[in-house]
Every structure is written in C-alpha cells, then in structure tokens.
Design a protein around this motif. Structure first.
Motif, PDB file in Angstrom:
ATOM      1  N   SER A 184       0.834  -1.194   0.000  1.00 51.41           N
ATOM      2  CA  SER A 184       0.000   0.000   0.000  1.00 51.41           C
ATOM      3  C   SER A 184       0.868   1.242   0.000  1.00 51.41           C
ATOM      4  O   SER A 184       1.956   1.258   0.560  1.00 51.41           O
ATOM      5  N   VAL A 185       0.376   2.285  -0.661  1.00 51.35           N
ATOM      6  CA  VAL A 185       1.096   3.557  -0.708  1.00 51.35           C
ATOM      7  C   VAL A 185       0.790   4.331   0.556  1.00 51.35           C
ATOM      8  O   VAL A 185      -0.381   4.623   0.850  1.00 51.35           O
ATOM      9  N   PRO A 186       1.778   4.659   1.370  1.00 54.28           N
ATOM     10  CA  PRO A 186       1.508   5.377   2.608  1.00 54.28           C
ATOM     11  C   PRO A 186       0.972   6.778   2.344  1.00 54.28           C
ATOM     12  O   PRO A 186       1.284   7.398   1.341  1.00 54.28           O
ATOM     13  N   THR A 187       0.157   7.253   3.262  1.00 53.17           N
ATOM     14  CA  THR A 187      -0.391   8.602   3.161  1.00 53.17           C
ATOM     15  C   THR A 187       0.733   9.612   3.336  1.00 53.17           C
ATOM     16  O   THR A 187       1.523   9.522   4.286  1.00 53.17           O
ATOM     17  N   PRO A 188       0.867  10.555   2.403  1.00 57.11           N
ATOM     18  CA  PRO A 188       1.950  11.536   2.523  1.00 57.11           C
ATOM     19  C   PRO A 188       1.883  12.297   3.837  1.00 57.11           C
ATOM     20  O   PRO A 188       0.799  12.641   4.329  1.00 57.11           O
ATOM     21  N   ALA A 189       3.013  12.563   4.412  1.00 54.94           N
ATOM     22  CA  ALA A 189       3.063  13.329   5.652  1.00 54.94           C
ATOM     23  C   ALA A 189       2.714  14.779   5.367  1.00 54.94           C
ATOM     24  O   ALA A 189       2.921  15.274   4.260  1.00 54.94           O
ATOM     25  N   PRO A 190       2.168  15.474   6.327  1.00 53.33           N
ATOM     26  CA  PRO A 190       1.878  16.898   6.127  1.00 53.33           C
ATOM     27  C   PRO A 190       3.130  17.644   5.722  1.00 53.33           C
ATOM     28  O   PRO A 190       4.238  17.334   6.184  1.00 53.33           O
ATOM     29  N   ALA A 191       2.945  18.626   4.864  1.00 55.39           N
ATOM     30  CA  ALA A 191       4.090  19.347   4.335  1.00 55.39           C
ATOM     31  C   ALA A 191       4.930  19.960   5.439  1.00 55.39           C
ATOM     32  O   ALA A 191       6.151  20.074   5.317  1.00 55.39           O
ATOM     33  N   ALA A 192       4.312  20.329   6.540  1.00 58.63           N
ATOM     34  CA  ALA A 192       5.052  21.015   7.605  1.00 58.63           C
ATOM     35  C   ALA A 192       6.102  20.118   8.223  1.00 58.63           C
ATOM     36  O   ALA A 192       7.060  20.590   8.792  1.00 58.63           O
ATOM     37  N   THR A 193       5.933  18.787   8.124  1.00 55.72           N
ATOM     38  CA  THR A 193       6.905  17.895   8.741  1.00 55.72           C
ATOM     39  C   THR A 193       8.203  17.860   7.951  1.00 55.72           C
ATOM     40  O   THR A 193       9.229  17.495   8.471  1.00 55.72           O
ATOM     41  N   ASP A 194       8.147  18.180   6.648  1.00 57.51           N
ATOM     42  CA  ASP A 194       9.352  18.232   5.838  1.00 57.51           C
ATOM     43  C   ASP A 194       9.208  19.365   4.836  1.00 57.51           C
ATOM     44  O   ASP A 194       8.683  19.186   3.735  1.00 57.51           O
ATOM     45  N   PRO A 195       9.654  20.561   5.202  1.00 55.36           N
ATOM     46  CA  PRO A 195       9.480  21.710   4.315  1.00 55.36           C
ATOM     47  C   PRO A 195      10.251  21.585   3.010  1.00 55.36           C
ATOM     48  O   PRO A 195       9.980  22.317   2.064  1.00 55.36           O
ATOM     49  N   ASP A 196      11.206  20.656   2.948  1.00 62.84           N
ATOM     50  CA  ASP A 196      12.017  20.491   1.744  1.00 62.84           C
ATOM     51  C   ASP A 196      11.559  19.313   0.901  1.00 62.84           C
ATOM     52  O   ASP A 196      12.271  18.887  -0.013  1.00 62.84           O
ATOM     53  N   ALA A 197      10.386  18.754   1.188  1.00 56.41           N
ATOM     54  CA  ALA A 197       9.938  17.567   0.467  1.00 56.41           C
ATOM     55  C   ALA A 197       9.824  17.835  -1.026  1.00 56.41           C
ATOM     56  O   ALA A 197      10.219  16.998  -1.849  1.00 56.41           O
ATOM     57  N   GLY A 198       9.287  18.981  -1.392  1.00 55.10           N
ATOM     58  CA  GLY A 198       9.153  19.295  -2.808  1.00 55.10           C
ATOM     59  C   GLY A 198      10.493  19.399  -3.503  1.00 55.10           C
ATOM     60  O   GLY A 198      10.671  18.911  -4.623  1.00 55.10           O
ATOM     61  N   MET A 199      11.469  20.036  -2.834  1.00 51.72           N
ATOM     62  CA  MET A 199      12.789  20.165  -3.423  1.00 51.72           C
ATOM     63  C   MET A 199      13.448  18.798  -3.592  1.00 51.72           C
ATOM     64  O   MET A 199      14.092  18.518  -4.608  1.00 51.72           O
ATOM     65  N   ARG A 200      13.273  17.953  -2.583  1.00 54.71           N
ATOM     66  CA  ARG A 200      13.856  16.611  -2.674  1.00 54.71           C
ATOM     67  C   ARG A 200      13.258  15.847  -3.858  1.00 54.71           C
ATOM     68  O   ARG A 200      13.972  15.188  -4.622  1.00 54.71           O
ATOM     69  N   ALA A 201      11.951  15.941  -4.012  1.00 54.77           N
ATOM     70  CA  ALA A 201      11.297  15.230  -5.105  1.00 54.77           C
ATOM     71  C   ALA A 201      11.748  15.769  -6.459  1.00 54.77           C
ATOM     72  O   ALA A 201      12.001  15.010  -7.400  1.00 54.77           O
ATOM     73  N   ASP A 202      11.883  17.092  -6.577  1.00 59.34           N
ATOM     74  CA  ASP A 202      12.319  17.682  -7.837  1.00 59.34           C
ATOM     75  C   ASP A 202      13.778  17.334  -8.132  1.00 59.34           C
ATOM     76  O   ASP A 202      14.165  17.150  -9.292  1.00 59.34           O
ATOM     77  N   PHE A 203      14.575  17.247  -7.081  1.00 57.38           N
ATOM     78  CA  PHE A 203      15.970  16.849  -7.284  1.00 57.38           C
ATOM     79  C   PHE A 203      16.040  15.422  -7.825  1.00 57.38           C
ATOM     80  O   PHE A 203      16.839  15.122  -8.721  1.00 57.38           O
ATOM     81  N   ALA A 204      15.209  14.545  -7.258  1.00 60.61           N
ATOM     82  CA  ALA A 204      15.181  13.161  -7.733  1.00 60.61           C
ATOM     83  C   ALA A 204      14.770  13.112  -9.200  1.00 60.61           C
ATOM     84  O   ALA A 204      15.321  12.336  -9.993  1.00 60.61           O
ATOM     85  N   LEU A 205      13.786  13.929  -9.593  1.00 59.08           N
ATOM     86  CA  LEU A 205      13.360  13.994 -10.984  1.00 59.08           C
ATOM     87  C   LEU A 205      14.493  14.503 -11.871  1.00 59.08           C
ATOM     88  O   LEU A 205      14.737  13.970 -12.963  1.00 59.08           O
ATOM     89  N   ALA A 206      15.204  15.536 -11.399  1.00 55.45           N
ATOM     90  CA  ALA A 206      16.315  16.078 -12.178  1.00 55.45           C
ATOM     91  C   ALA A 206      17.415  15.029 -12.354  1.00 55.45           C
ATOM     92  O   ALA A 206      18.045  14.951 -13.411  1.00 55.45           O
ATOM     93  N   GLU A 207      17.648  14.232 -11.313  1.00 53.52           N
ATOM     94  CA  GLU A 207      18.638  13.162 -11.423  1.00 53.52           C
ATOM     95  C   GLU A 207      18.257  12.157 -12.501  1.00 53.52           C
ATOM     96  O   GLU A 207      19.105  11.648 -13.220  1.00 53.52           O
ATOM     97  N   ARG A 208      16.967  11.853 -12.597  1.00 51.12           N
ATOM     98  CA  ARG A 208      16.515  10.902 -13.612  1.00 51.12           C
ATOM     99  C   ARG A 208      16.720  11.459 -15.023  1.00 51.12           C
ATOM    100  O   ARG A 208      17.169  10.764 -15.919  1.00 51.12           O
ATOM    101  N   ALA A 209      16.364  12.742 -15.210  1.00 52.02           N
ATOM    102  CA  ALA A 209      16.527  13.355 -16.526  1.00 52.02           C
ATOM    103  C   ALA A 209      17.997  13.608 -16.824  1.00 52.02           C
ATOM    104  O   ALA A 209      18.493  13.306 -17.903  1.00 52.02           O
ATOM    105  N   ASN A 210      18.721  14.228 -15.863  1.00 51.72           N
ATOM    106  CA  ASN A 210      20.164  14.470 -15.938  1.00 51.72           C
ATOM    107  C   ASN A 210      20.584  15.167 -17.233  1.00 51.72           C
ATOM    108  O   ASN A 210      21.443  14.701 -17.960  1.00 51.72           O
ATOM    109  N   THR A 211      19.988  16.309 -17.520  1.00 54.49           N
ATOM    110  CA  THR A 211      20.389  17.141 -18.652  1.00 54.49           C
ATOM    111  C   THR A 211      20.657  18.548 -18.144  1.00 54.49           C
ATOM    112  O   THR A 211      20.133  18.962 -17.098  1.00 54.49           O
TER     113      THR A 211
END
Length: 650
Positions: free
Chosen positions: A283-310
C-alpha cells in the motif's frame, strides 16, 4: 546511457500523473513541451536489482565447510523472490571468482542496487578483508594478498556502476590458513596483523553498505543446521514487508545474538544516504503533512532532475530553488555535464619543465651517441610552445629531458637505452622464486616514462574528456588532485593510455616489465635504488616493519602525493612504494624463456597481469625493485595504480 535503461518521456508522463505534475511544477507548464523536445528519453522508473551470490565450501587446503553451499542457494532463491536478477556461483576457485566479479561488474551498470552475498572462508590481513577461493593456499603475506580476493577491490569494481551497493559477508568462520599465516609471519618477525575474523575496511564510495556476520577480528559460527546463524537471520528478515534496510539489519543482529547465545553480533559498515526496502510495502503510505518536511518538494524535484540528468533540467532546478541546500550539488551536476571535452586536435596551454642533463652525457649528445638532424642541437623545453613534440624535438631528446604534451598529460622523462641485470640474486633478503633466474636484459632504444605515477587529477581529466570509460574511482578518503589514482584495474590503465594516445596523437602505453625494472633501478643493483635498506623518509610503506638494517618508522596507512620523496637517478619518483604499478606483461612463474630484449611477455598466463613497486600497505620487502605481483586484469584494488610510457621516434 544504455537504451535498455530508458523509455520515451511521453510514456513516463502517460504512465504516472505524479511524474507529469512534478515536471510541470519544476519547469513550469509552458516548458513541458520544451523538455519533451530536448529529451527523447529518461530513465525508466522500474528499479533494477542485481545480485552476485557466492558460496565456497569445498576448500582444498582450508578444510571443508558444510553450510556455504546451502547458504548461497537459499539466499539466491530469496533474492530472486525479492526482484533481484541473481548470478549464483558455487565453489569458485581464483579464476572463477574473478570471472564472476568481472561479469557482475558489467551486469551492475546502471542498476539501482547491486548486492553481493558471500559465504565461505575469509580473513583480515592488515587493513583489508580477504575472501578465499576454494583453491587458496599461502604461507606468506605476499601469497595471501595475491591468491585471495580483497573485499575493497571487489567493491571498487562496482564504483560508479550501481546507485547503491550492499555486501553481506558471511565469511568469519574458523580458518586454519589464517592461523598458519599468522604463525609464519610471527616467526619471520612481521608485524602485519592477521586475523581469522575480518578487518574493518574503509568504505570509499557513498551509498555503500557492508555487513559482516560478526564484529571485525572475531570468528562466526558455520552453524549446525542447514544454514549459518547469520544467513538464517537474513533469510528470515530480508523479506519483511515495508521495513527499511537498516531496521531489517537490527532485527538480523538481534536474531543472530539469540541463535548464538550472544557470542556473535553482526557488524554494519554503512555510508547509506538513501533508504532501501528489500520488500516495499504494497500500500502507498499517506503523505506526511508538508510542515513535517518543508524540503519535500525540493527533494522530489531533485530526484526527478537526477533521472533526466540534462543541463536544461538542472538549470531549471537551480533557477527555481536558488539557495536550497541541494542547489550546490545541482550546480556540480550541471558543471559535469557542460565541462568542455578535449579533442585530439587541441593544443592545450602548458608550461613545460626545464630540461635536466644526465650525469656523464654531454649536453648535445643523443642517448644513442648521435646528433640531431646532422648537427649538434640541444632541445630546450623550458620555453617551448604548448604543443605535442615536433619530429625534430623528439629526435633531439636526451636522457632525463622532460616534456608534457598537453595541460592534463603526465610529465614524461626520457630514459636512455642500456642493459641491466633483471631479477634478484638468491642471497637477497625477502627474495621470491619468481624473481629469477637473473638474466641480462637489453633496452635497445630510449623511451619516455611518467615522472610520477598517474594522479587523480590526470585520471579525472580523462573522465571529463570522455575517456576512461567514464569510471571515477574512489579515493578512500585520501583525496584526489596530486594523490595517485587507485582502485584501477589493468583494463582501466589501458583505457587511460588509449585516451592519452588519442588526445596527443602519440604512442602512449604501459611499460613492459623489463622497462619498469630498468627504469626503477636506474643503473643500480641493490634492492632499492638508494641501497640495501629502507626508511619511511625514503618511501611510503608499512613502516612498522623493517628491511635490512633499516629501523621502524611511520605507517601512514594511506597514499601520499605523487611527488613525495626524492627522485631516482633517472628522475622518476616513487618507483618504490605508495601504489603498485600495472605493467603490460602477462604473468610468468619465473624468467625462464622470458624476453631479454625489453619487450612484453605475452605468451604466459595472460589471466593475470604483472604489478610492480609495492604500496603504502605493504611490508618493505615488497618494495624491492625485483618484486613481481600478479592480479586479474579486470580487478580493482585500493593500492593499485600505474605509470605510463611513451614510445619515441628516433
């Protein structure tokens, strides 16, 4: 990037709306079309898992072990159920062990996780853990290092290939060969530690996890049931759903202690920075509230950038976050992608070193006694324009002249033609049988040799220039720059000289074994070019051991810069110690029938190539000019480097 590891971006966007939203949020909705135009593919989202499983039990000299075959078969079956593509090898001798490692290194390219499981005999020797092939038999330290598999070397073959490396080592069982080696070394007055248990190695590469069946220096039980206690616990807990690897290993440790009455406790050596689940939760866990990790969006975008790597995606990430904690790393990734690539036609700017005259030769004399272009000339390299050597300059080179043919090329020193006695006399302290019989070898033409062993700076320039197969070896914490490159195989060294030849248009290569010893001795006949004893003020080695009349000194336990200590009479630095140096030759057990004209031996056991010079981790007797090591050409090791040669047109 291999095509099998990518799928078109439009397929990614159609498969997962989350990915599409991430791309849109990172680049802006108006740039999604630009991204599609710029990128026709990105890495597939499916995780690639590969595993090498080895079980050694039928030892010829160390006594049979009952459980390793069961351990390996059961572990292979479990890993396959967990989504790993498994390569299983049982009762591997040295040749099959090395082949399995080489094949697995290729298989691990682009993997998300590469796992190695080993069950069998192992031991600690100095600061390295050695895994024993079933045909292992040794009586001294030199044989032990050359007839076993270094764990650090094994791990280094995976550097830069898989995103995460996990090694599970069930190899601390009672080992009579380790006992015999320890007794022999004590009798010989050697101070290098030998242990039935394993050594606490240094992990150089990030996202690497090594797990021993018990704490370093202690032995582990083979077990009275089908499996060892360690493997029993692994088989029970690796398939636990939704539990991260570090938590899994805590459970494994508790179970091992329970099974052994607290006599055995697994050891974890970890540099993991990311999470890993052997069996992710369904099962996919329920995302934690944004306040618990203010950098969650940046981390996710960094992971996406790593996949594209251009460059475009990294620049978009930098523009969006500007001062985020991942921006510096993103700038590094962008810089690596946009660094200029040197070409064979470029003429990089370089200030060449001044010429050096060799004692006993007139300034204008060529090493073969002739003159340059029918007259007397002297090549002055100090103010020479930045370019590869001209034909006239090359003809006029003299012994000990120096040159460098591009900004990132090694400094080269001209070695004169001559003859010498190759090998060691039977009376030399520490002599091995493969160092004889002594014979006269002739080097018929002058040639150029690297003034230093190849440095990390020079290797990294090769990688930045599109060469060296893109491999970036770990430095074990010693640093890069002027430190000697390590964790390189013979194959890696060949890739470097091929790149160097392409960049300069000249013939760069590895030295032959005869050329190496001739250049190292530089007209001397003693074990070291300076005499018959050695101190740590002259070379980098395990200074807690002695040779000849030398005294104990410093054991630095790491490499030192390539220009440390004094140069030999030919002008070469560190021909003794710091790192072992690959040469071109195939290995032979002795010099019977070997070439006497300085050429390369290609007729003997080409499963192994020759190493010379000894290293920072060796007793001083292994630094002698006559010492010959051997290793599989595809294997990397933490104290192996190399020096280059260049053929001169005369």
């Amino acid at each position: 990037m291999p095509l099998r590891d990518v799928v078109p971006l439009r397929m990614i966007l159609s498969v997962t709306g989350i990915a599409a939203m991430r791309v849109s949020r990172l680049l802006g909705y108006g740039l999604v079309g630009l991204l599609v135009a710029l990128l026709n593919c990105v890495p597939a989202l499916a995780e690639k898992r590969v595993a090498l499983v080895i079980g050694n039990g039928s030892y010829k000299a160390a006594g049979r072990l009952t459980n390793p075959e069961n351990d390996a078969r059961d572990m292979a079956a479990t890993l396959e159920k967990l989504g790993f593509d498994v390569a299983l090898t049982l009762d591997a001798d040295r040749s099959r062990f090395e082949t399995a490692i080489s094949d697995f290194s290729d298989k691990a390219m682009g993997a998300d996780v590469a796992l190695v499981f080993y069950a069998g005999h192992g031991m600690g020797l100095g600061s390295e853990t050695h895994l024993l092939p079933v045909d292992a038999d040794f009586r001294n330290e030199f044989e032990a290092r050359n007839r076993t598999i270094g764990l650090t070397s094994l791990l280094s073959t995976l550097d830069g290939r898989a995103k995460m490396v996990i090694a599970l080592i069930d190899a601390c069982r009672d080992n009579p060969l380790a006992d015999r080696l320890a007794d022999n070394m004590r009798s010989a007055g050697r101070s290098v530690s030998v242990s039935r248990g394993l050594a606490r190695i240094e992990i150089g590469a990030p996202d690497t996890l090594v797990v021993y069946a018990t704490t370093p220096g202690r032995t582990a039980a083979d077990g009275s049931g089908r499996n060892s206690p360690f493997t029993t616990a692994l088989l029970a807990h690796l398939p636990t759903e939704g539990v991260e690897v570090e938590a899994v290993l805590k459970r494994v440790s508790a179970r091992v202690q329970e099974l052994t009455g607290n006599k055995q406790e697994p050891e974890r050596l970890s540099r993991l920075k990311r999470e890993f689940y052997f069996k992710p939760a369904v099962s996919v866990p329920t995302p934690a509230p944004a306040a618990t990790d203010p950098d969650a969006g940046m981390r996710a975008d960094f992971a996406l950038a790593e996949r594209a790597n251009t460059p475009e995606v990294w620049q978009a990430f930098i523009d969006r976050y500007k001062t985020g904690f991942l921006v510096a790393l993103a700038r590094q990734r962008l810089s690596a992608l946009t660094a200029p690539v040197p070409t064979a036609t470029s003429a990089p700017s370089v200030t060449a070193p001044s010429k050096i005259e060799v004692a006993g030769l007139p300034p204008a004399a060529r090493p073969d006694g002739g003159t340059c272009d029918g007259g007397v000339q002297t090549v002055s390299l100090g103010g020479r324009a930045a370019s590869v050597l001209t034909a006239s300059e090359e003809r006029c080179l003299k012994a000990k002249d120096e040159f460098r043919e591009c900004a990132d090329c090694p400094a080269m020193v001209v070695i004169p033609a001559g003859t010498f006695t190759m090998g060691s006399p039977e009376t030399e302290e520490g002599r091995e049988i493969n160092e004889g019989p002594q014979r006269t070898a002739r080097i018929g033409k002058s040639f150029a040799v690297g003034k230093f062993t190849v440095s990390f700076a020079e290797w990294d320039a090769c990688v930045a220039g599109g060469g060296c197969k893109g491999y970036r070896p770990g430095d074990r914490g010693s640093g890069r720059g002027k430190m000697p490159v390590i964790n390189v195989s013979w194959d890696d060294a060949k890739a470097y000289v091929d790149w160097l030849s392409k960049v300069t248009g000249k013939s760069y290569r590895l030295l032959s074994e005869a050329e190496w010893e001739y250049a190292a001795r530089a007209g001397t006949t003693t074990p070291f070019w300076w005499g018959s004893s050695i101190s740590t003020s002259q070379a980098n080695y395990a200074g807690n051991s002695t040779y000849g009349s030398g005294k104990k000194g410093e054991f630095r336990e790491r490499t030192v810069p390539v220009d440390s200590f004094a140069a030999n009479p030919f002008g070469l630095y560190q021909v003794h110690g710091n790192v072992w140096q690959w040469v071109e030759d195939c290995y032979s057990d002795d010099y019977k029938g070997a070439p006497t004209d300085g050429s390369v031996n290609t007729t003997d056991d080409c499963k192994y190539r020759v190493l010379r010079g000894g290293s920072w981790d060796d007793d001083p007797r292994y630094l002698r000019a006559a010492v010959r090591g051997r290793y599989n050409p595809g294997n990397r090791y933490f104290d192996n480097g190399f020096r280059v040669a260049r053929t001169l047109t005369r």
